[in-house]
Design an enzyme around this catalytic site. Structure first.
Site, PDB file in Angstrom:
ATOM      1  CD  GLU A 425      53.267 -70.650  34.023  1.00  0.00           C
ATOM      2  OE1 GLU A 425      52.031 -70.551  33.920  1.00  0.00           O
ATOM      3  OE2 GLU A 425      54.055 -69.783  33.618  1.00  0.00           O
ATOM      4  N   GLY A 426      52.819 -76.578  35.850  1.00  0.00           N
ATOM      5  CA  GLY A 426      51.930 -77.702  36.108  1.00  0.00           C
ATOM      6  C   GLY A 426      51.897 -78.640  34.933  1.00  0.00           C
TER       7      GLY A 426
END
Length: 647
Positions: A425-426
């Site tokens: 998620e990043g």
């Protein structure tokens, strides 16, 4: 890379310039700041303690039901979940899915009107922490399903009809997945190649998606695809639709039970009514979903911190060397202190972010991103220290320990399972850039046109006037502040010194950012190491603030939390001071020059004397749209009811 250079390997992906990639990412941002943000103000040199103090209240009306659910969940985890089996077999047993469905665990974030539990962000994250302490793979399943899967985008952007059609199924136990990443499109969505071609009544999807968590078991998918001349769009897709093939289940270093897929779409029909949030709004939907969805990852990091603390404390008291428990030796004592303090700091940052999200009065996009970034990095260090404390036993698997009669403590698994959180998620590097972009947004709003090469002289002149007016008011506020007053924040008692430090450093951080903009102007976006340090300092200041405010709020019931908040703040201040010291004195330019020479092969002689990494194949496997040429390997779950056709 200049704006005219291409960033696409030959034959792979869309032909995208660096400027186009930035444009796509910028258009997906939430442009406005119409609600207050503690973290944003912190980066601007304004320590708005009033935005987090007093500590936000948990809604008592929801707390009772949540506590009852958490009790049932804990009992189920203790009695029914065999974490060693999940690790050994690399899969979550069918009966665990059934049990979680019966508990309502797949509907924790779904509103009760659609059959869910409707938990707050705080209690949802506490549930994930509880699950993660037993099986990180199981927690990742629930997180991917609810934090970024179908429930969250529909909650934020779905129509009433979409919510009625899909949410009750998911609350009852069907699993969802989020499909954005492709073999050649990760953090750069401008390269996304999956297409959604308009046809009568809907769209035809063609493309391939990589690393779809839950992709092998999901019955409902959120798929991001590019509509010609309209942009990236989000679709809810039935996983059993004709033309969808799960080509393989991926295997990883950790999270052995994770059901993660490569999924192909070939002429998959999706009806118009399954477009989420409007055509061309997909990337904005994805980023907005992650604003709060990212909080699930720090919840898993908090679980790891608590688990590591319990393991380290018990072992360090029981293991005796040189006449006393190893925890009494200073070398190990410092590690115990770090684990305990870091766990308190991570939990404080997470719980504050959750409570702010539940209040829904402010904009927490930076707070949630900081929590994800900070916790994923700190938890990894915590787990590494646990392995070190355990020595050879830390490197040994739980199965091996058990086989020779010792407690099967899976320290090495904890380390392996946590590693992905710095990428999920990043990645840490992308989170640094994302947060830095938000941190300098106020400056770009008033002065961005001055450094934009596409803006003409008239536009630059107007921007200069705006910037002059803004900085004439703003810069004087950075000179002095409450943090320089010895008695400031006296109601925080022993912790007041840490809040004065945060206030002073907030202004220092803002001055440093301003000087950097003046020095590098448009080149600042390339100074990624500098921006990363700016963000990391902000994260430390946010964490100190959260720990101190939380400790004062809880001190009446638990006086010992003051000690933990003080301990954490002292350690965090040392890290922040070190980061400040390297803002201007570092080896960044030397490192960049060396990297260019390394890439050119200048130091290839250093690689001699080994058998080099082998194996055939491309670094990024090429793919072409079309029908699948391999069997479908999806796993059918007994908890999932037959999908209802939406065509």
């Amino acid at each position: 890379m200049t704006t005219t250079e291409r960033n696409t390997p030959a034959g792979q992906g869309a032909d995208v310039t660096a400027r186009e990639a930035r444009r796509v990412a910028e258009e997906a941002r939430t442009q406005d700041w119409d609600r207050p943000s503690f973290a944003r103000e912190l980066f601007l040199g304004r320590f708005r303690l009033d935005l987090i103090d007093p500590w936000p209240d948990d809604d008592p009306a929801r707390a009772g039901d949540a506590a009852e659910f958490l009790g049932r969940l804990e009992a189920f985890l203790r009695a029914e979940v065999d974490a060693e089996r999940i690790e050994r077999e690399g899969r979550i047993p069918d009966e665990v899915f059934q049990g979680l469905a019966a508990l309502g665990a797949f509907g924790m974030k779904i509103d009760s009107r659609y059959g869910g539990l409707g938990l707050s962000h705080l209690h949802y994250c506490r549930a994930l922490t509880l699950v993660g302490s037993v099986s990180p793979a199981l927690a990742a399943l629930l997180s991917a399903h609810q934090s970024i899967g179908v429930p969250q985008p529909l909650k934020l952007f779905g129509t009433d009809a979409q919510k009625r059609a899909f949410l009750p199924r998911l609350a009852a136990g069907e699993v969802s997945a989020f499909l954005l990443t492709e073999p050649d499109s990760g953090s750069d969505p401008a390269r996304l190649r999956t297409t959604a071609t308009p046809v009568e009544g809907g769209y035809r999807l063609n493309g391939i998606k990589l690393w779809a968590t839950n992709g092998t078991i999901a019955s409902l998918l959120v798929v991001m695809a590019r509509v010609p001349d309209a942009g990236i769009t989000a679709f809810v897709v039935e996983a059993d639709s004709d033309g969808i093939t799960v080509e393989r289940r991926n295997e990883f270093l950790g999270l052995r039970g994770l059901e993660n897929s490569v999924t192909r779409f070939h002429d998959v029909f999706v009806p118009d009514r399954n477009v989420v949030g409007g055509v061309g709004k997909g990337l904005k939907i994805a980023l907005t979903t992650l604003n709060t969805g990212r909080l699930s990852l720090p919840a898993l990091c908090v679980a790891a911190g608590k688990w590591s603390l319990a393991a380290a404390r018990d072992w360090s008291a029981a293991r005796v060397q040189w006449g006393q428990p190893v925890g009494r030796h200073e070398a190990v004592a410092k590690k115990l202190s770090f684990i305990a303090a870091s766990t308190y700091g991570m939990e404080s940052m997470l719980e504050l972010s959750c409570l702010l999200a539940d209040e829904d009065r402010g904009d927490i996009r930076i707070e949630a991103a900081l929590a994800k970034l900070y916790a994923s990095e700190l938890a990894w260090q915590v787990a590494d220290e646990l392995v070190q404390i355990r020595g050879g036993r830390g490197f040994e698997t739980a199965a091996s320990l058990s086989a020779r009669g010792e407690r099967p403590l899976a320290a090495e698994q904890q380390l392996r399972d946590l590693r992905i959180n710095r990428i999920f998620e990043g990645s840490t590097e992308i989170m640094h850039l994302l947060i830095a972009r938000e941190a300098v947004d106020a400056h770009l709003q008033v002065a961005g046109d001055i450094i934009d090469p596409d803006v003409g002289l008239t536009g630059k002149a107007r921007a200069g006037a705006r910037a002059g007016a803004f900085y004439a008011k703003w810069l004087p506020t950075l000179a002095v502040g409450k943090g320089q007053t010895p008695g400031a924040y006296a109601d925080f008692g022993h912790l007041a010194t840490h809040l004065r430090y945060v206030e002073r450093c907030s202004r220092k951080l803002a001055r440093s950012t301003f000087w950097a903009m003046g020095r590098w102007q448009g080149r600042l976006e390339r100074k990624q190491a500098f921006l990363a340090r700016i963000v990391d300092i902000g994260a430390e200041l946010f964490a100190i603030s959260a720990a101190c405010v939380r400790a004062r709020a809880e001190a009446a019931a638990h006086p010992e939390v003051i000690e933990l908040a003080d301990l954490f703040s002292r350690q965090a201040r040392l890290r922040a001071d070190a980061l400040f010291a390297t803002l201007w004195e570092n080896t960044d330019s030397v490192d960049n020059a060396a990297a260019r020479r390394i890439l050119a092969g200048r130091y290839a002689f250093l690689e001699r004397g080994i058998i080099p990494p082998g194996g055939a194949g491309e670094w990024v496997a090429p793919w072409q749209p079309g029908p699948a040429t391999v069997p479908d390997v999806r796993r059918r779950l007994p908890t999932a009811s037959p999908a209802t056709p939406t065509t």
